[in-house]
Write a protein that holds these residues in place. Structure first.
Motif, PDB file in Angstrom:
ATOM      1  N   ILE A  12      28.469 -17.796  29.506  1.00 20.17           N
ATOM      2  CA  ILE A  12      27.624 -18.681  30.301  1.00 20.17           C
ATOM      3  C   ILE A  12      27.222 -19.871  29.435  1.00 20.17           C
ATOM      4  CG2 ILE A  12      25.510 -18.893  31.651  1.00 20.17           C
ATOM      5  CD1 ILE A  12      25.424 -15.900  31.935  1.00 20.17           C
ATOM      6  N   ASP A  13      27.432 -21.075  29.923  1.00 20.74           N
ATOM      7  CA  ASP A  13      26.945 -22.263  29.223  1.00 20.74           C
ATOM      8  C   ASP A  13      25.746 -22.842  29.967  1.00 20.74           C
ATOM      9  OD1 ASP A  13      28.478 -23.142  26.783  1.00 20.74           O
ATOM     10  OD2 ASP A  13      30.136 -22.705  28.143  1.00 20.74           O
ATOM     11  N   THR A  14      24.815 -23.389  29.190  1.00 28.89           N
ATOM     12  CA  THR A  14      23.645 -24.020  29.799  1.00 28.89           C
ATOM     13  C   THR A  14      23.956 -25.419  30.317  1.00 28.89           C
ATOM     14  OG1 THR A  14      22.949 -24.720  27.579  1.00 28.89           O
ATOM     15  CG2 THR A  14      21.938 -22.717  28.480  1.00 28.89           C
ATOM     16  N   HIS A  15      24.969 -26.055  29.726  1.00 29.30           N
ATOM     17  CA  HIS A  15      25.340 -27.406  30.151  1.00 29.30           C
ATOM     18  C   HIS A  15      26.651 -27.790  29.481  1.00 29.30           C
ATOM     19  CE1 HIS A  15      23.207 -27.953  26.337  1.00 29.30           C
ATOM     20  NE2 HIS A  15      23.680 -29.174  26.239  1.00 29.30           N
ATOM     21  N   VAL A  16      27.158 -28.958  29.810  1.00 21.70           N
ATOM     22  CA  VAL A  16      28.333 -29.508  29.128  1.00 21.70           C
ATOM     23  C   VAL A  16      27.855 -30.076  27.800  1.00 21.70           C
ATOM     24  CG1 VAL A  16      30.128 -31.260  29.196  1.00 21.70           C
ATOM     25  CG2 VAL A  16      29.601 -29.956  31.257  1.00 21.70           C
ATOM     26  N   HIS A  17      28.189 -29.401  26.736  1.00 26.26           N
ATOM     27  CA  HIS A  17      27.677 -29.749  25.416  1.00 26.26           C
ATOM     28  C   HIS A  17      28.370 -30.989  24.847  1.00 26.26           C
ATOM     29  CE1 HIS A  17      25.637 -25.843  25.182  1.00 26.26           C
ATOM     30  NE2 HIS A  17      26.728 -25.350  25.746  1.00 26.26           N
ATOM     31  N   ALA A  18      27.622 -31.730  24.022  1.00 22.69           N
ATOM     32  CA  ALA A  18      28.157 -32.936  23.385  1.00 22.69           C
ATOM     33  C   ALA A  18      28.372 -32.765  21.890  1.00 22.69           C
ATOM     34  CB  ALA A  18      27.206 -34.114  23.626  1.00 22.69           C
TER      35      ALA A  18
END
Length: 249
Positions: free
Chosen positions: A54-60
């Motif tokens: 599970i990812d919290t967001h599209v990471h940068a």
């Protein structure tokens, strides 16, 4: 539950391993591609089967391990529906619980750092991604970031959780591991106490942070669930890894 907090030092990212003791199924929250072997070894050591990442967001700032984990052990990929990650197997929505074994995650849409950012409540803890950090918060100047939206996400949604809720962020740069909603409400210098939205706008507007050095590669790679770009410059090679040739246990 079975719980491990794991740290990746290059991007100062926390990955959370959460296991269901009844079914032996497990979840990895915000896994990083350079630590795939470490995470799989920890799962094996604990006798757990990875059911989902599970990812919290599209990471940068790093490449997610979601796609590589799926390739190696068959785990599903879950991501916030608001981030429009089409390769995800599960599109998470606020108000729709996500269950793995006895683990029931409550997704919360917490935009501001990115427009599609999510946090996940699990019992007495919340995984806040980059929305709420320990005595800080994520920046709002890229990926459809929005300072006002972040203010309302944190103070309106996260600070509405019970005071004793444990806060587990996606990053920390000062070797801190955990906070609580009460602590952040009282001590967060950007968003706590009686901080007004006007004051928060001023704080965020004066950060003058440098352009993220890996963002131009991380964002498109993570929109594909974790693809290391073929044109990655040599000096950024440490952010990726060679893909394994064959699946392993």
């Amino acid at each position: 539950m079975i719980f491990r907090q794991l740290f990746e030092p290059l991007s100062s990212t926390y990955t959370y391993l959460i296991g269901c003791p009844e079914t032996g199924q497990a979840v990895l929250v915000d896994p990083v591609i350079v630590t795939v072997e470490r995470d799989l070894e920890e799962l094996r050591r604990l006798g757990l089967t990875l059911a989902c990442s599970i990812d919290t967001h599209v990471h940068a700032d790093h490449i997610t391990a979601a796609l590589e984990l799926k390739r190696l052990v068959g785990s599903r990929i879950a991501a916030p529906a608001a981030e429009r990650v089409e390769c995800a197997d599960v599109q998470l929505e606020e108000g729709v619980p996500f269950r793995i074994g006895s683990l029931q995650f409550q997704p919360l849409h917490t935009p501001g750092h990115t427009s599609g950012h999510f946090a996940y409540v699990l019992g007495d803890r919340v995984f806040t991604g980059d929305a709420l950090l320990i005595e800080g918060c994520g920046r709002t100047d890229f990926q459809q970031g929005d300072t006002d939206a972040l203010y309302h996400s944190v103070r309106g949604k996260l600070f509405a959780l019970p005071d004793e809720t444990l806060v587990y962020p996606a990053h920390d740069y000062q070797k801190r591991w955990v906070s609580s909603i009460m602590q952040e409400k009282q001590r967060n210098p950007r968003l706590g106490a009686d901080r007004s939205i006007e004051e928060f706008r001023q704080i965020m507007g004066e950060l003058k942070l440098p352009y993220p050095k890996f963002i131009d590669y991380a964002v498109p790679g993570n929109q594909q669930c974790g693809v290391c770009p073929a044109d990655l410059p040599e000096h950024l090679g440490k952010y990726c890894r060679q893909m394994s040739e064959s699946p392993q246990g």
